[in-house]
Design a protein around this motif. Structure first.
Motif, PDB file in Angstrom:
ATOM      1  N   LEU A   1     -33.782 -11.512 -10.164  1.00 20.22           N
ATOM      2  CA  LEU A   1     -33.795 -11.947  -8.770  1.00 20.22           C
ATOM      3  C   LEU A   1     -32.647 -11.289  -8.009  1.00 20.22           C
ATOM      4  CD1 LEU A   1     -34.444 -15.808  -8.795  1.00 20.22           C
ATOM      5  CD2 LEU A   1     -35.945 -14.016  -7.895  1.00 20.22           C
ATOM      6  N   PRO A   2     -32.877 -10.890  -6.768  1.00 11.89           N
ATOM      7  CA  PRO A   2     -31.788 -10.331  -5.970  1.00 11.89           C
ATOM      8  C   PRO A   2     -30.811 -11.419  -5.534  1.00 11.89           C
ATOM      9  CG  PRO A   2     -33.831 -10.358  -4.700  1.00 11.89           C
ATOM     10  CD  PRO A   2     -34.160 -10.846  -6.079  1.00 11.89           C
ATOM     11  N   ASP A   3     -29.613 -10.990  -5.201  1.00 12.63           N
ATOM     12  CA  ASP A   3     -28.581 -11.859  -4.619  1.00 12.63           C
ATOM     13  C   ASP A   3     -28.234 -13.076  -5.475  1.00 12.63           C
ATOM     14  OD1 ASP A   3     -28.409 -10.190  -2.301  1.00 12.63           O
ATOM     15  OD2 ASP A   3     -30.271 -11.117  -1.590  1.00 12.63           O
ATOM     16  N   HIS A   4     -28.415 -12.964  -6.784  1.00 10.21           N
ATOM     17  CA  HIS A   4     -28.079 -14.106  -7.631  1.00 10.21           C
ATOM     18  C   HIS A   4     -26.568 -14.164  -7.817  1.00 10.21           C
ATOM     19  CE1 HIS A   4     -28.054 -16.937 -10.964  1.00 10.21           C
ATOM     20  NE2 HIS A   4     -29.227 -17.321 -10.469  1.00 10.21           N
ATOM     21  N   PRO A   5     -25.956 -15.342  -7.652  1.00 13.80           N
ATOM     22  CA  PRO A   5     -24.491 -15.443  -7.711  1.00 13.80           C
ATOM     23  C   PRO A   5     -23.883 -15.083  -9.068  1.00 13.80           C
ATOM     24  CG  PRO A   5     -25.485 -17.629  -7.534  1.00 13.80           C
ATOM     25  CD  PRO A   5     -26.587 -16.620  -7.355  1.00 13.80           C
ATOM     26  N   SER A   6     -24.687 -15.075 -10.129  1.00 15.62           N
ATOM     27  CA  SER A   6     -24.150 -14.724 -11.444  1.00 15.62           C
ATOM     28  C   SER A   6     -23.986 -13.210 -11.608  1.00 15.62           C
ATOM     29  CB  SER A   6     -25.071 -15.246 -12.546  1.00 15.62           C
ATOM     30  OG  SER A   6     -26.290 -14.532 -12.545  1.00 15.62           O
ATOM     31  N   GLN A   7     -24.548 -12.433 -10.691  1.00 13.79           N
ATOM     32  CA  GLN A   7     -24.561 -10.986 -10.829  1.00 13.79           C
ATOM     33  C   GLN A   7     -23.551 -10.315  -9.906  1.00 13.79           C
ATOM     34  OE1 GLN A   7     -26.563  -9.585 -13.299  1.00 13.79           O
ATOM     35  NE2 GLN A   7     -26.700 -11.777 -13.718  1.00 13.79           N
TER      36      GLN A   7
ATOM     37  N   LYS B   1     -30.578   2.821 -26.904  1.00 18.67           N
ATOM     38  CA  LYS B   1     -31.881   2.340 -26.450  1.00 18.67           C
ATOM     39  C   LYS B   1     -31.817   2.121 -24.945  1.00 18.67           C
ATOM     40  CE  LYS B   1     -35.127  -1.465 -26.987  1.00 18.67           C
ATOM     41  NZ  LYS B   1     -35.409  -2.745 -27.607  1.00 18.67           N
ATOM     42  N   LEU B   2     -32.835   2.573 -24.218  1.00 14.78           N
ATOM     43  CA  LEU B   2     -32.900   2.391 -22.780  1.00 14.78           C
ATOM     44  C   LEU B   2     -33.761   1.182 -22.457  1.00 14.78           C
ATOM     45  CD1 LEU B   2     -32.419   3.409 -19.861  1.00 14.78           C
ATOM     46  CD2 LEU B   2     -34.506   4.756 -20.142  1.00 14.78           C
ATOM     47  N   ASN B   3     -33.284   0.355 -21.546  1.00 21.89           N
ATOM     48  CA  ASN B   3     -34.022  -0.800 -21.055  1.00 21.89           C
ATOM     49  C   ASN B   3     -33.904  -0.765 -19.537  1.00 21.89           C
ATOM     50  OD1 ASN B   3     -34.493  -3.406 -19.970  1.00 21.89           O
ATOM     51  ND2 ASN B   3     -33.978  -4.375 -21.907  1.00 21.89           N
ATOM     52  N   ALA B   4     -35.011  -0.475 -18.846  1.00 15.98           N
ATOM     53  CA  ALA B   4     -35.002  -0.389 -17.388  1.00 15.98           C
ATOM     54  C   ALA B   4     -35.144  -1.772 -16.775  1.00 15.98           C
ATOM     55  CB  ALA B   4     -36.133   0.512 -16.918  1.00 15.98           C
ATOM     56  N   GLY B   5     -34.705  -1.910 -15.528  1.00 14.36           N
ATOM     57  CA  GLY B   5     -34.814  -3.181 -14.826  1.00 14.36           C
ATOM     58  C   GLY B   5     -35.141  -2.979 -13.363  1.00 14.36           C
ATOM     59  N   ILE B   6     -35.836  -3.965 -12.797  1.00  9.52           N
ATOM     60  CA  ILE B   6     -36.189  -3.980 -11.384  1.00  9.52           C
ATOM     61  C   ILE B   6     -35.658  -5.284 -10.792  1.00  9.52           C
ATOM     62  CG2 ILE B   6     -38.111  -4.094  -9.730  1.00  9.52           C
ATOM     63  CD1 ILE B   6     -38.056  -1.398 -11.048  1.00  9.52           C
ATOM     64  N   ILE B   7     -34.977  -5.190  -9.666  1.00  3.77           N
ATOM     65  CA  ILE B   7     -34.482  -6.373  -8.962  1.00  3.77           C
ATOM     66  C   ILE B   7     -35.550  -6.761  -7.943  1.00  3.77           C
ATOM     67  CG2 ILE B   7     -32.639  -7.321  -7.536  1.00  3.77           C
ATOM     68  CD1 ILE B   7     -30.793  -5.163  -8.808  1.00  3.77           C
ATOM     69  N   THR B   8     -36.097  -7.979  -8.086  1.00  6.53           N
ATOM     70  CA  THR B   8     -37.252  -8.391  -7.288  1.00  6.53           C
ATOM     71  C   THR B   8     -37.295  -9.899  -7.071  1.00  6.53           C
ATOM     72  OG1 THR B   8     -39.672  -8.393  -7.182  1.00  6.53           O
ATOM     73  CG2 THR B   8     -38.693  -8.482  -9.370  1.00  6.53           C
TER      74      THR B   8
END
Length: 126
Positions: free
Chosen positions: A50-56, A2-9
């Motif tokens: 969210l961009p620049d999140h420390p968990s990522q 299954k494909l699940n797309a994501g946007i960092i914003t």
């Protein structure tokens, strides 16, 4: 698979409002840095982070730049959705039209710059 797309914003709140208010999406999961939404029929998901999140990890930290991405939403009644969105004041970026290859479609744009093509597929005219 299954494909699940994501946007960092940075626009999580605006994105949530847009997809729920105008397209009837639901929220599957959310926290302070991640939003997972589903289509009204719950068959497809889209994620926003969210961009620049420390968990990522670094791969998932740079924000989307607002160009070069589109989504297609397939529907049987594109005219009804078009009329509804137009009446409700959604900016239509590409007006409802028939294409020689068979699509009847129109397009809107989400707060992140993603083009959303809302389409009814038909066979091309001979």
């Amino acid at each position: 698979m299954k494909l699940n797309a994501g946007i960092i914003t940075n626009k999580l709140a605006e994105t949530k409002e847009f997809y729920t208010k105008w397209l009837g999406f639901g929220v599957k999961f959310e926290n302070d840095f991640y939003l997972l939404m589903h289509t009204p029929d719950e068959q497809s998901d889209i994620a926003f982070l969210l961009p620049d999140h420390p968990s990522q990890q670094p791969l998932f930290q740079k924000p989307f730049q607002g160009i070069g991405v589109f989504f297609t939403i397939e529907t049987e009644d594109v005219d009804k959705i078009y009329d509804d969105l137009k009446k409700r004041g959604v900016k239509i970026v590409i007006e409802l039209r028939d294409e020689p290859w068979g699509d009847r479609h129109f397009a809107i744009q989400d707060p992140n710059g993603v083009g959303i093509d809302i389409v009814r597929y038909t066979s091309p005219e001979d």
